[in-house]
Scaffold this motif. Structure first.
Motif, mmCIF file in Angstrom:
data_model
loop_
_atom_site.group_PDB
_atom_site.id
_atom_site.type_symbol
_atom_site.label_atom_id
_atom_site.label_comp_id
_atom_site.label_asym_id
_atom_site.label_seq_id
_atom_site.Cartn_x
_atom_site.Cartn_y
_atom_site.Cartn_z
ATOM 1 N N UNK A 129 4.076 5.366 -7.607
ATOM 2 C CA UNK A 129 3.714 6.635 -7.206
ATOM 3 C C UNK A 129 5.791 6.932 -6.318
ATOM 4 N N UNK A 130 6.502 7.700 -7.519
ATOM 5 C CA UNK A 130 8.084 7.750 -6.311
ATOM 6 C C UNK A 130 7.941 9.117 -6.124
ATOM 7 N N UNK A 131 8.113 9.480 -4.625
ATOM 8 C CA UNK A 131 7.749 10.933 -4.454
ATOM 9 C C UNK A 131 8.711 11.263 -3.104
ATOM 10 N N UNK A 132 9.076 12.226 -3.535
ATOM 11 C CA UNK A 132 10.133 13.084 -2.579
ATOM 12 C C UNK A 132 9.123 14.364 -1.819
ATOM 13 N N UNK B 278 7.764 7.705 -0.260
ATOM 14 C CA UNK B 278 7.499 8.807 0.178
ATOM 15 C C UNK B 278 8.945 9.019 0.508
ATOM 16 N N UNK B 279 10.553 9.376 -0.260
ATOM 17 C CA UNK B 279 11.863 9.811 0.538
ATOM 18 C C UNK B 279 11.772 10.965 0.467
ATOM 19 N N UNK B 280 12.913 10.822 1.452
ATOM 20 C CA UNK B 280 13.608 12.130 1.550
ATOM 21 C C UNK B 280 15.027 12.426 0.796
ATOM 22 N N UNK C 280 1.198 -1.510 0.224
ATOM 23 C CA UNK C 280 -0.131 0.368 0.280
ATOM 24 C C UNK C 280 0.538 1.625 0.168
ATOM 25 N N UNK C 281 1.122 1.677 1.211
ATOM 26 C CA UNK C 281 2.241 3.030 1.186
ATOM 27 C C UNK C 281 2.759 3.180 2.044
ATOM 28 N N UNK C 282 4.357 3.434 1.774
ATOM 29 C CA UNK C 282 5.519 3.489 2.451
ATOM 30 C C UNK C 282 6.327 4.326 2.099
ATOM 31 N N UNK C 283 7.378 4.506 3.013
ATOM 32 C CA UNK C 283 7.764 6.265 4.200
ATOM 33 C C UNK C 283 9.030 5.660 4.018
ATOM 34 N N UNK C 284 10.453 6.349 3.632
ATOM 35 C CA UNK C 284 11.693 5.548 3.841
ATOM 36 C C UNK C 284 12.494 6.745 3.390
ATOM 37 N N UNK C 285 13.745 6.982 4.574
ATOM 38 C CA UNK C 285 14.084 7.850 4.038
ATOM 39 C C UNK C 285 15.003 7.961 2.457
ATOM 40 N N UNK C 286 15.976 6.708 2.368
ATOM 41 C CA UNK C 286 16.727 7.020 1.676
ATOM 42 C C UNK C 286 15.680 6.663 0.347
ATOM 43 N N UNK C 287 15.812 7.398 -1.196
ATOM 44 C CA UNK C 287 14.986 6.669 -1.843
ATOM 45 C C UNK C 287 15.796 5.806 -3.305
ATOM 46 N N UNK C 288 14.511 4.184 -3.309
ATOM 47 C CA UNK C 288 16.049 3.523 -4.268
ATOM 48 C C UNK C 288 16.409 4.059 -5.410
ATOM 49 N N UNK D 74 21.262 16.160 -8.599
ATOM 50 C CA UNK D 74 21.161 15.421 -10.241
ATOM 51 C C UNK D 74 22.663 15.289 -10.294
ATOM 52 N N UNK D 75 23.040 14.625 -10.300
ATOM 53 C CA UNK D 75 22.632 12.846 -9.760
ATOM 54 C C UNK D 75 22.272 12.517 -8.358
ATOM 55 N N UNK D 76 20.842 12.633 -8.389
ATOM 56 C CA UNK D 76 20.142 11.920 -6.612
ATOM 57 C C UNK D 76 21.426 10.483 -5.697
ATOM 58 N N UNK D 77 21.555 10.768 -4.249
ATOM 59 C CA UNK D 77 21.930 9.772 -3.783
ATOM 60 C C UNK D 77 20.900 8.480 -3.274
ATOM 61 N N UNK D 78 20.874 7.313 -4.112
ATOM 62 C CA UNK D 78 20.147 6.411 -3.704
ATOM 63 C C UNK D 78 20.870 4.768 -2.806
#
Length: 367
Positions: A297-300, A268-270, A194-202, A226-230
């Motif tokens: 949806x991949x969101x910051x 949703x990431x930071x 369903x809905x996930x929150x994780x600090x570092x994006x994939x 750019x480029x982001x840190x994953x």
């Protein structure tokens, strides 16, 4: 005095539920970075961050506040004083009778900072919903889920919120045989719904940015990192930590779980302070080892704190879910800025990525 006042004001909370009108709103604050250093600049930064919290919470009416990692800049924190920053961060929430859920980021895991101590401090407040459901040295601390029940009072959850500790940083008070601080891996690999929150994006977010591109009108938001840190950045495929390795691929099982689990609306990431966009991942983007997306949806969020790098205007991503729209896999989201303005207001529906919206201004605030 803040801690005493907040503790005294704590109250018991019932299970999370959709409101009588069938809606549920979440306010996400990310990268607050309290305690950046022990000087007047850091003191003023933390005061400014509290102002951001107060300003946004005065303008919004969330049912749940999410603190999405890097609450503290742990490199400068110590076990005996870091919990004071928790008191400062949650003071505005407790004052308003709000409930919150946290997951920790790489700066919350440091040699001199215990994430277990942060959790214990949070849980001393009845307002806190932050939990630890997975034990073990390699599991991180803040891995858990929260059910959200329907407005009709039924006992069946309408929505599950999953929180993942993406780890990173360093292990608390651990040294290797040479006396060096031991780095902690920065990825996660469990199945979620369903809905996930994780600090570092994939790595999927990095691919969306660098392979497909982030158009300012169809995917509004700032795109400055750019480029982001994953997840997996700086780790080799064999699991060793080295600046010679760009990415080790350790988050691939986690990404597969995201796209193969039915009903996952968004992640949703930071972590990347200069990115605030959302991308709907479909078959347009084929990720090696994974394949195409399923509309996830991949969101910051928006950089919320005055600590940490960058002077982008501070703010908080808002999520508005409704029981009616959940059936269509849709939700609305916007960013409330410390200025009071709203930017990036979009509907994450079936045509997101095709619809056109006003571009988000790349505004800065300087302390």
């Amino acid at each position: 005095m803040l801690a005493q006042t907040a503790l005294a004001g704590a109250t018991s909370f019932r299970p999370l539920r959709f409101s009588d009108d069938g809606t549920f709103q979440i306010s996400i604050f990310k990268d607050l970075h309290f305690g950046k250093s022990k000087d007047l600049v850091s003191y003023n930064n933390d005061r400014n961050s509290i102002t951001v919290l107060n300003t946004i919470l005065n303008a919004e009416s969330p049912d749940l506040v999410v603190l999405n990692g890097d609450l503290i800049t742990g490199e400068n924190g110590f076990l005996e004083n870091a919990t004071v920053y928790i008191d400062q961060i949650i003071g505005p929430l407790v004052d308003r009778g709000l409930t919150w859920a946290s997951m920790y980021g790489n700066h919350d895991h440091q040699y001199n900072l215990s994430a277990e101590a942060l959790l214990e401090r949070e849980q001393s407040y009845a307002n806190a919903r932050t939990q630890r459901m997975v034990s073990g040295h390699d599991a991180g601390v803040s891995n858990y889920y929260l059910p959200v029940y329907g407005s009709d009072g039924s006992s069946d959850p309408k929505l599950l919120l999953w929180f993942f500790d993406s780890r990173g940083g360093n292990y608390f008070r651990e040294l290797d045989k040479s006396g060096n601080i031991v780095p902690q891996p920065n990825w996660y690999n469990k199945t979620i719904p369903l809905l996930a929150f994780v600090h570092i994006p994939t790595n999927a977010s990095l691919a969306a940015q660098t392979v497909v591109g982030i158009d300012a009108n169809s995917k509004p938001g700032i795109n400055n990192n750019v480029p982001l840190a994953q997840q997996g950045q700086g780790w080799c495929e064999d699991g060793t930590n080295s600046n010679d390795c760009a990415y080790g691929g350790q988050d691939i099982p986690f990404i597969k779980a995201l796209v193969k689990t039915p009903g996952v609306l968004g992640v949703f990431s930071g972590h990347d302070h200069g990115n605030t966009w959302c991308y709907k991942w479909d078959s347009e983007l084929q990720l090696p080892g994974v394949g195409g997306g399923n509309g996830l949806n991949l969101c910051f969020g928006q950089h919320s704190g005055y600590g940490g790098y960058g002077s982008w205007i501070r703010g908080s991503r808002q999520l508005l879910l409704s029981e009616e729209a959940l059936g269509r896999g849709e939700l609305d989201t916007w960013i409330r800025l410390e200025s009071g303005d709203v930017v990036g207001s979009v509907s994450l529906n079936g045509t997101y990525g095709e619809d056109l919206y006003p571009a988000t201004p790349n505004d800065m605030t300087h302390s």
